[in-house]
Design a protein around this motif. Sequence first.
Motif, mmCIF file in Angstrom:
data_model
loop_
_atom_site.group_PDB
_atom_site.id
_atom_site.type_symbol
_atom_site.label_atom_id
_atom_site.label_comp_id
_atom_site.label_asym_id
_atom_site.label_seq_id
_atom_site.Cartn_x
_atom_site.Cartn_y
_atom_site.Cartn_z
ATOM 1 N N ASP A 2 30.832 62.081 48.931
ATOM 2 C CA ASP A 2 31.186 62.055 50.616
ATOM 3 C C ASP A 2 30.604 61.119 51.538
ATOM 4 N N CYS A 3 30.532 60.489 51.937
ATOM 5 C CA CYS A 3 30.608 59.952 53.418
ATOM 6 C C CYS A 3 29.222 59.819 53.417
ATOM 7 N N ARG A 4 27.772 61.095 53.248
ATOM 8 C CA ARG A 4 26.710 61.312 53.280
ATOM 9 C C ARG A 4 26.367 60.647 52.350
ATOM 10 N N THR A 5 26.533 61.059 51.138
ATOM 11 C CA THR A 5 26.449 60.227 49.566
ATOM 12 C C THR A 5 26.743 58.677 49.832
ATOM 13 N N CYS A 6 27.650 58.566 50.338
ATOM 14 C CA CYS A 6 28.493 56.827 50.298
ATOM 15 C C CYS A 6 26.873 56.516 50.943
ATOM 16 N N GLU A 7 26.758 57.007 52.362
ATOM 17 C CA GLU A 7 25.804 56.192 53.500
ATOM 18 C C GLU A 7 24.017 56.063 52.235
ATOM 19 N N ALA A 8 23.747 57.251 52.266
ATOM 20 C CA ALA A 8 22.460 57.147 51.397
ATOM 21 C C ALA A 8 22.011 55.940 50.244
ATOM 22 N N SER A 9 23.719 55.372 50.261
ATOM 23 C CA SER A 9 23.776 54.936 48.706
ATOM 24 C C SER A 9 23.680 53.361 48.850
ATOM 25 N N ALA A 20 26.798 51.270 36.890
ATOM 26 C CA ALA A 20 27.946 50.779 37.047
ATOM 27 C C ALA A 20 29.104 51.766 37.497
ATOM 28 N N ARG A 21 28.968 52.927 37.085
ATOM 29 C CA ARG A 21 30.399 54.525 37.323
ATOM 30 C C ARG A 21 29.524 54.419 39.389
ATOM 31 N N GLU A 22 28.040 54.333 39.267
ATOM 32 C CA GLU A 22 28.223 55.019 40.973
ATOM 33 C C GLU A 22 28.927 54.374 41.460
ATOM 34 N N SER A 23 28.363 52.706 41.106
ATOM 35 C CA SER A 23 28.825 51.278 42.175
ATOM 36 C C SER A 23 30.471 51.330 42.275
ATOM 37 N N ALA A 24 31.143 52.113 41.453
ATOM 38 C CA ALA A 24 32.408 52.334 40.866
ATOM 39 C C ALA A 24 33.108 53.192 42.228
ATOM 40 N N ALA A 25 32.028 54.299 42.383
ATOM 41 C CA ALA A 25 31.726 55.359 42.964
ATOM 42 C C ALA A 25 31.986 55.061 45.345
ATOM 43 N N PHE A 26 30.937 54.404 44.601
ATOM 44 C CA PHE A 26 30.876 53.246 46.198
ATOM 45 C C PHE A 26 31.435 53.442 46.994
ATOM 46 N N GLN A 28 34.518 52.964 46.060
ATOM 47 C CA GLN A 28 35.752 53.404 46.352
ATOM 48 C C GLN A 28 35.502 54.687 47.475
ATOM 49 N N ALA A 29 34.528 55.184 47.737
ATOM 50 C CA ALA A 29 34.656 55.800 48.648
ATOM 51 C C ALA A 29 34.336 55.151 50.239
ATOM 52 N N CYS A 36 30.275 53.162 56.600
ATOM 53 C CA CYS A 36 29.768 52.949 55.460
ATOM 54 C C CYS A 36 29.797 51.447 55.442
ATOM 55 N N ARG A 37 30.638 51.257 56.148
ATOM 56 C CA ARG A 37 31.556 49.407 55.516
ATOM 57 C C ARG A 37 30.473 49.068 56.669
ATOM 58 N N ARG A 38 30.589 49.426 57.358
ATOM 59 C CA ARG A 38 29.778 48.381 58.828
ATOM 60 C C ARG A 38 27.472 48.606 58.167
ATOM 61 N N ARG A 39 27.439 49.974 57.618
ATOM 62 C CA ARG A 39 26.227 49.345 57.174
ATOM 63 C C ARG A 39 25.472 48.861 56.170
ATOM 64 N N LEU A 40 26.997 48.324 54.898
ATOM 65 C CA LEU A 40 26.789 47.443 53.862
ATOM 66 C C LEU A 40 26.874 46.385 55.312
ATOM 67 N N GLU A 41 27.321 45.896 55.955
ATOM 68 C CA GLU A 41 27.558 44.684 56.042
ATOM 69 C C GLU A 41 25.961 44.200 56.571
ATOM 70 N N ALA A 42 26.268 45.416 57.745
ATOM 71 C CA ALA A 42 24.660 45.263 58.848
ATOM 72 C C ALA A 42 23.364 45.230 57.255
ATOM 73 N N ALA A 43 23.569 45.631 56.205
ATOM 74 C CA ALA A 43 22.022 45.291 55.170
ATOM 75 C C ALA A 43 22.635 43.951 54.175
ATOM 76 N N ARG A 44 23.588 43.771 53.628
ATOM 77 C CA ARG A 44 24.092 42.843 53.354
ATOM 78 C C ARG A 44 23.145 41.378 54.263
ATOM 79 N N ALA A 45 23.578 41.404 55.739
ATOM 80 C CA ALA A 45 23.018 40.442 56.387
ATOM 81 C C ALA A 45 21.535 40.367 56.476
ATOM 82 N N LEU A 46 20.883 41.865 57.173
ATOM 83 C CA LEU A 46 19.824 41.958 56.906
ATOM 84 C C LEU A 46 19.177 41.323 55.391
#
Length: 252
Positions: A2-9, A20-26, A28-29, A36-46
Motif C-alpha cells: 500500500d501507499c503508506r508502506t511504499c512511502e516508509a520504504s 530483492a522481493r521488497e525492492s520489486a514490490a516497492f 511496482q507500487a 512516493c515517486r516524488r519522495r524517492l526523487e527527493a531522497a536521491r537528490a538529498l
Amino acid sequence: MDCRTCEASVDAYVDGELSARESAAFEQALTTCPDCRRRLEAARALSGLLRGLPAERAPDFLRARLERDLQASAGEPRRVARPWMRWSAIAAGLVVAVGIGWLGGTLTGQGRRESNESIASYLRVAMAEAPVEVASSDRHTVKPWFAGRIDYAPPVHDLTAEGFPLMGGRLDVVSGRKVAVLVYRRNQHRVVLSLWPANAKGDVAPTVTKRDGFGLAEWRHAGFDMRAVSDLSPADMTAFATAVNRAVDVDR
C-alpha cells in the motif's frame, strides 16, 4: 504494497536495505503512487547533495548524542516487524536536521551557505508528510500566523492567477536565524520560497541557476532577500520570481 508502506520504504530502498522481493514490490507500487515517486526523487537528490559536501569530523556533542541514541535503541524491545524502518527514520531525521544544516555550514561564502540551506529547506518540504505548518491559500490566514514566531512580517501573496497557488507557510532556519518559508505549487511541483529582511539596500534582479538537479532563484526585492527552490525549469523559476515581485509591488 500500500501507499503508506511504499512511502516508509523510500529511504531503505535508496540505501539498498530492501531484499530483492521488497525492492520489486516497492518498484511496482511506485507506478501507482506519484507522491512516493516524488519522495524517492527527493531522497536521491538529498543523497547526491550530501556526497558533494566536504567531510569533516563531527563535533563531540553530536557524536555523544548519536552514541546515546544508538545505545538506547539497542536496549528497546522490537515492537515492529521491520527494524530498518526505525533506523531509516533516524537516519533521515539526522541527515535533514543535522547533516545539511551542519555540513552545509562548513562551505565557504555566505551566499553559497544560504543557497545550500534553501535547498535543504526544499528537501524537508518535499519529504515531509505535512509540508506546511499553516495550510491555506488565503494570505490573511498565512501572514498573521508568522506574527510572534519571527521578528518581521513577510510579504505573503497567493499567486494562483499566475499559475502558482499558495499552499501555506512554515518556519525554517537560514544562517542560524528563523525565517519565513512560503510553499507554492505549480501543477504537481512545489516551489519553496525562503525570505528574510535584506542587509543591503536596493533591488537585485532574479538570478536563476541549476544546482544538483534543482532550479534555484536568488534575488532581492522590496527590502527582502529571497531564495526559491524547485525542480521546475529555469523558465518557470523566472516566471515565479517575476510573479512574486509583481505581487509585492502591487501591495506596496
